[in-house]
Design an enzyme around this catalytic site. Structure first.
Site, PDB file in Angstrom:
ATOM      1  N   LYS A  97       0.831  -1.145   0.088  1.00 25.52           N
ATOM      2  CA  LYS A  97       0.018   0.211  -0.174  1.00 25.52           C
ATOM      3  C   LYS A  97       0.807   1.273   0.085  1.00 25.52           C
ATOM      4  CE  LYS A  97      -4.369  -1.791   0.661  1.00 25.52           C
ATOM      5  NZ  LYS A  97      -5.395  -1.244  -0.204  1.00 25.52           N
ATOM      6  N   SER A 132       1.525  -9.434  -0.466  1.00 29.16           N
ATOM      7  CA  SER A 132       1.025  -8.217  -0.196  1.00 29.16           C
ATOM      8  C   SER A 132       1.219  -7.340   0.971  1.00 29.16           C
ATOM      9  CB  SER A 132      -0.436  -7.972  -0.355  1.00 29.16           C
ATOM     10  OG  SER A 132      -1.295  -9.138   0.474  1.00 29.16           O
TER      11      SER A 132
END
Lengths: 313, 313
Positions: free
Chosen positions: B52, B302
């Site tokens: 992110k 991720s």
């Protein structure tokens, strides 16, 4: 006899086809936290998840063909057992492993997975040694002691050798101490490559036999120690003790809370899995009992074998 | 508008001074386990512990000086919030973060630690959006949506860009899908750099709104999903859905047990900490519902932000 720097260099060449050259990690947040520049030698990424593979591999590949054919044997609470089983498997020879029946499940399964031939015994040093003697006499296998073995010590020293090749200007090098194999190899490599470098050991307060042995000048055996750092339960050996007395500046004890906090911080912030015994060395910086502020500090993270079902927090 | 490969390349240059170029790890035991050659792009080692940061950083550094001065704002269940807070801190501007009051403690603390200005709200999409609207109108801050934002999608695409620079001959690339920001950026980068590469998404069975949206041809919102993969609770967006429809071969759902097993395996064997959402992509190979045997498969891990007090096993 104490191994020489040349023997450590020979070990490095001997194990190079089989062992990982592990990465050296750094973390700005860790540096801020402990007030030093920290270089983590990540033996948790080593084969079998611990530095122990270095020593076991050097021992196995030092054997003559004839010796090798009869196999190797040892007693170990875990990481050394896995390491010897894998090294033996790579050379295609049997490894007879005596393990305490209370060893973590993850370690038992790993030894069996590497093809080690396990015999369980009571979790006392005496039971282990008696069981091992029987197996050794029957099979003719070569004993590879977890730490009190020149070939093992030379192998363990290769981690410090690699770290100093990468970061030559370390001021201090910190390793955990259990039986003293890693610490001895580290101290020889560091002291010979960079005279004047400070070599310091971390040891759990709750298993502080090496600390007390250094004070007393004789080996004080470890008696039923209770610490989360289950890789550091053993006593110093006849071979490792003199090396440590000669070459290690001091042994610093760390609290159980400090070990667990350090371990958790590394998992949370560095996103790597280390075992409590690995956190012991870093906890020396974390707890700050001795002043290492502003120094360039190498820390050997000894391994990453943890039973994820039984975490200490 | 869908971002272009050039915009992803520009994002890579823009974030390069701030973001980590994360390592690509491999594991022989993992390859044997899943029957493919797996290349893990380790965004768990990214700043704030998740991919992110790439998107948030690109968005923050895309603002004009005038826009930047008024700050940025967003709603997020965690990783995007941390990422935006850190990116804003680096540029020296305020970040207003709306968070659900049931977000994991470790994520709340991390956002506050990066200097994010947190407003808590009820854990529903509606409550988050209403709260955010109020803050945005009052401060004049620029909304940086967690995924339905061109600058964010371009930033997320830089992970696949780096992976394909390192391993150019991948057959397939797998990413998890929640709101679709990472998946969209990955699909654009991969499809433009290597036409014909297969892009596949992993999604929890228990939060399979993207899977159902692809079948239906319209966005089916995610309604109170219950999955251990708490980073994948959101619905696809107006921007991400068409990109995914055009460029993603298929969305493969994985079971909760498969996610947890995969996650635990990675911790135990690779000694790295990944979050359940990261395990979702790898679980596509682990569960083997579609045949990818023998292929060279890139997998985007991720992130690694986990509450160590609440592990799913």
């Amino acid at each position: 006899m104490s191994p020489t720097l040349n023997e450590i260099r020979a070990a490095a060449e001997r194990i190079q086809p089989y062992a990982h050259r592990t990465p050296v990690l750094t973390s700005e947040s860790l540096n801020r936290k402990v007030g030093a520049q920290v270089f983590l030698k990540c033996e948790n990424f080593q084969k079998v998840g611990a530095f122990k593979f270095r020593g076991a591999c050097n021992a196995v590949y030092s054997l003559t063909e004839e010796e090798a054919a009869r196999g190797v044997c040892t007693h170990s609470s875990g990481n050394h057992a896995q390491a010897l089983a894998l090294a033996a498997k790579l050379r295609g020879i049997p490894a007879y492993i005596v393990m305490p029946n209370n060893a973590p499940a993850v370690k038992k399964n790993a030894v069996a997975g590497y093809g080690g031939l396990i015999t369980f015994c009571e979790p006392t040093l005496e039971a282990r040694e008696n069981t091992l003697d029987g197996i050794r006499l029957e099979s003719g296998a070569t004993l590879v002691h977890p730490y009190d073995d020149e070939r093992v010590i030379a192998g363990q020293g290769t981690a410090a050798l690699e770290l100093l090749q990468e970061i030559p200007d370390l001021d201090v090098l910190i390793a955990p101490v259990g039986g003293g194999g890693l610490l001895s190899g580290t101290a020889i490599a560091a002291g010979e490559i960079k005279p004047g470098i400070r070599v310091i050991a971390g040891e759990p307060e709750m298993a502080d036999d090496a600390f007390r042995s250094m004070r007393a000048g004789v080996i004080i055996p470890s008696v039923n120690p209770k610490t989360v750092a289950d890789g550091l339960l053993t006593s110093l050996g006849a071979l490792t003790f003199p090396i440590i007395r000669q070459r290690v500046e001091q042994i610093v004890t760390v609290s159980e809370a400090g070990i667990i906090e350090t371990m958790k911080y590394v998992w949370e912030r560095l996103k790597i899995v280390i075992e409590p015994s690995a956190a012991v060395a870093l906890a020396v910086l974390w707890e700050g009992k001795i002043n290492l502020r502003g120094l360039k500090a190498g820390v050997i993270l000894s391994g990453g074998n943890v039973d994820l079902e039984k975490l200490p927090w």
